[in-house]
Design a protein around this motif. Structure first.
Motif, short mmCIF file in Angstrom:
data_model
loop_
_atom_site.label_atom_id
_atom_site.label_comp_id
_atom_site.label_asym_id
_atom_site.label_seq_id
_atom_site.Cartn_x
_atom_site.Cartn_y
_atom_site.Cartn_z
N MET A 118 -20.21 5.43 17.78
CA MET A 118 -19.88 4.10 17.43
C MET A 118 -18.41 3.69 16.75
SD MET A 118 -22.28 1.33 15.14
CE MET A 118 -21.92 2.13 13.57
N ASP A 119 -17.69 2.82 17.45
CA ASP A 119 -16.57 2.48 16.45
C ASP A 119 -16.60 1.55 15.37
OD1 ASP A 119 -15.08 3.90 18.46
OD2 ASP A 119 -14.58 2.32 20.00
N ILE A 120 -15.81 2.10 14.47
CA ILE A 120 -16.02 0.96 13.24
C ILE A 120 -14.69 0.77 13.27
CG2 ILE A 120 -16.56 1.10 10.70
CD1 ILE A 120 -18.66 3.24 11.17
N ASP A 121 -14.39 -0.77 12.66
CA ASP A 121 -13.03 -1.37 12.36
C ASP A 121 -12.80 -1.14 10.95
OD1 ASP A 121 -11.05 -2.82 11.96
OD2 ASP A 121 -11.56 -4.62 13.22
N VAL A 122 -11.87 -0.44 10.40
CA VAL A 122 -11.71 -0.06 9.09
C VAL A 122 -10.42 -0.85 8.71
CG1 VAL A 122 -11.54 1.58 7.29
CG2 VAL A 122 -13.09 2.06 9.33
N GLY A 123 -10.46 -1.41 7.62
CA GLY A 123 -9.30 -2.09 7.03
C GLY A 123 -9.15 -1.28 5.52
N VAL A 124 -7.90 -1.36 5.11
CA VAL A 124 -7.50 -0.77 3.90
C VAL A 124 -6.79 -1.66 2.92
CG1 VAL A 124 -7.12 1.46 5.28
CG2 VAL A 124 -5.19 -0.04 4.95
N MET A 125 -6.75 -1.31 1.67
CA MET A 125 -6.30 -2.20 0.69
C MET A 125 -5.95 -1.36 -0.35
SD MET A 125 -8.15 -5.30 -1.37
CE MET A 125 -7.07 -6.24 -2.53
N LYS A 126 -4.89 -1.56 -1.06
CA LYS A 126 -4.38 -1.03 -2.45
C LYS A 126 -3.91 -2.29 -3.40
CE LYS A 126 -1.64 2.52 -4.66
NZ LYS A 126 -2.57 3.32 -5.37
N PRO A 127 -5.08 -2.77 -4.12
CA PRO A 127 -4.68 -3.88 -5.01
C PRO A 127 -3.33 -3.91 -5.51
CG PRO A 127 -7.04 -3.47 -5.07
CD PRO A 127 -6.14 -2.04 -4.38
N PHE A 128 -3.15 -2.62 -6.33
CA PHE A 128 -1.83 -2.40 -7.34
C PHE A 128 -1.14 -1.15 -6.87
CE2 PHE A 128 -5.12 -4.88 -9.57
CZ PHE A 128 -4.49 -5.86 -10.08
N ALA A 129 0.23 -1.05 -6.95
CA ALA A 129 1.11 -0.01 -6.45
C ALA A 129 2.26 -0.14 -7.58
CB ALA A 129 1.52 -0.09 -4.86
N SER A 130 2.68 1.00 -7.99
CA SER A 130 3.91 0.95 -8.83
C SER A 130 4.62 2.17 -8.56
CB SER A 130 3.10 0.90 -10.43
OG SER A 130 2.59 2.18 -10.56
N GLY A 131 5.88 2.04 -9.22
CA GLY A 131 6.70 3.21 -8.85
C GLY A 131 8.09 2.66 -8.32
N TYR A 132 9.20 3.77 -8.44
CA TYR A 132 10.35 3.23 -7.91
C TYR A 132 10.45 3.14 -6.50
CZ TYR A 132 11.72 4.34 -12.73
OH TYR A 132 11.71 3.96 -14.20
N LYS A 133 9.62 4.16 -5.73
CA LYS A 133 10.04 4.42 -4.24
C LYS A 133 9.60 3.26 -3.53
CE LYS A 133 9.66 9.52 -4.77
NZ LYS A 133 8.79 10.68 -4.59
N LYS A 134 10.35 2.84 -2.65
CA LYS A 134 9.95 1.50 -1.83
C LYS A 134 10.91 1.92 -0.39
CE LYS A 134 13.24 -1.51 -3.67
NZ LYS A 134 13.39 -2.96 -4.36
N ASN A 135 10.33 1.07 0.53
CA ASN A 135 11.28 1.05 1.90
C ASN A 135 12.08 -0.10 1.95
OD1 ASN A 135 9.63 -1.15 2.62
ND2 ASN A 135 8.20 0.05 4.12
N SER A 136 12.83 -0.34 3.24
CA SER A 136 13.61 -1.46 3.23
C SER A 136 12.88 -2.79 2.94
CB SER A 136 14.44 -1.28 4.56
OG SER A 136 13.41 -1.21 5.54
N ASN A 137 11.74 -2.74 3.32
CA ASN A 137 11.14 -4.06 3.15
C ASN A 137 10.37 -4.34 1.96
OD1 ASN A 137 11.58 -4.68 5.78
ND2 ASN A 137 9.75 -3.46 6.49
N SER A 138 10.74 -3.47 0.82
CA SER A 138 10.35 -3.67 -0.61
C SER A 138 8.65 -3.55 -0.58
CB SER A 138 10.52 -4.96 -1.10
OG SER A 138 12.17 -5.20 -1.30
N LEU A 139 8.35 -2.38 0.35
CA LEU A 139 7.06 -2.18 0.10
C LEU A 139 6.84 -0.82 -0.44
CD1 LEU A 139 4.31 -2.79 1.61
CD2 LEU A 139 4.90 -1.18 3.52
N SER A 140 5.89 -0.52 -1.37
CA SER A 140 5.48 0.73 -2.13
C SER A 140 5.21 1.89 -0.68
CB SER A 140 4.23 0.47 -2.81
OG SER A 140 3.59 1.64 -3.04
N GLN A 141 5.94 3.03 -1.19
CA GLN A 141 5.66 4.11 -0.41
C GLN A 141 4.40 4.53 -0.05
OE1 GLN A 141 6.83 8.21 -1.70
NE2 GLN A 141 8.56 8.05 0.04
N ASP A 142 3.54 4.33 -1.21
CA ASP A 142 2.28 4.71 -1.06
C ASP A 142 1.55 3.88 -0.03
OD1 ASP A 142 2.29 6.76 -2.86
OD2 ASP A 142 1.30 5.61 -4.60
N VAL A 143 1.72 2.49 0.00
CA VAL A 143 1.22 1.50 0.69
C VAL A 143 1.77 1.69 2.18
CG1 VAL A 143 1.08 -0.97 1.07
CG2 VAL A 143 1.05 -0.10 -1.18
#
Length: 203
Positions: free
Chosen positions: A1-26
């Motif tokens: 059975m296929d399950i549609d899974v969403g993800v969420m990280k309510p809070f992220a912190s740290g210096y690392k980010k990509n060009s879209n100002s998104l946390s590396q973890d996210v």
């Protein structure tokens, strides 16, 4: 059975980010879960300093709205069968002065899996976390052991201790990888990690 899974990280912190100002973890979370949800729902708050949400909000002058978090979670839940929420720090990481990660878990009313390390002192830290889960009446489902350094407890020994002391499931142990490559690790995950306790035997 296929399950549609969403993800969420309510809070992220740290210096690392990509060009879209998104946390590396996210960025990693969304990439490997193949998430196409709006980033402001997946990660409502990103602080560009490595500290707790409470401390970061004071330093940066950015007020935290808990309603924003719960609204984002509810919207994601409408689009998916279930939503996996990644925490930040530990259960007692402060979000506001009198509101902690454990309070958010309780408010969202979600099942909880605690990820622990394997260095010496882990058993003490795990038992303190376990007792706090009981105090907060959180729906603790078990533990995952992530060996991020080569020294410390032997994994099978640590797993046995945690199971005996908490009467909880240790879903899997993730062994230390000296030359860690995330893409390669994902491709070989089921060969490296015993995930049978999750019920994913057919993966």
């Amino acid at each position: 059975m296929d399950i549609d899974v969403g993800v969420m990280k309510p809070f992220a912190s740290g210096y690392k980010k990509n060009s879209n100002s998104l946390s590396q973890d996210v960025e990693i979370l969304m990439k490997y879960s193949d998430s196409h949800d709006p980033t402001d729902l997946v990660n409502p708050y990103f602080f560009e300093i490595p500290t707790s949400p409470y401390d970061a909000s004071k330093i940066l002058g950015q007020k935290i709205s808990l309603q924003k978090i719960t609204d984002a979670y509810d919207k994601l839940l409408l689009s998916h069968d279930l939503v996996i929420v990644e925490g930040i720090g530990g259960l007692m990481t402060p979000i506001t002065q009198n509101y902690f990660v454990s309070n958010l878990i309780s408010e969202l009313d979600i099942d909880t899996i605690i990820v622990i390390g394997s260095k010496l002192g882990t058993v003490n830290h795990t038992m303190l976390t376990y007792e706090h889960c009981k105090q907060m009446h959180l729906k603790l489902k078990g533990f995952v052991i992530n060996q991020t350094e080569p020294n410390g407890y032997e994994l099978s020994n640590l797993k046995q201790q945690i199971m005996e002391l908490t009467n909880q499931t240790v879903y899997c142990t993730i062994p230390y990888q000296k030359n860690f490559d995330l893409d390669l690790y994902i491709d070989n995950f089921t060969n490296l990690v015993n995930i049978s306790n999750f019920g994913f035997n057919d993966v």
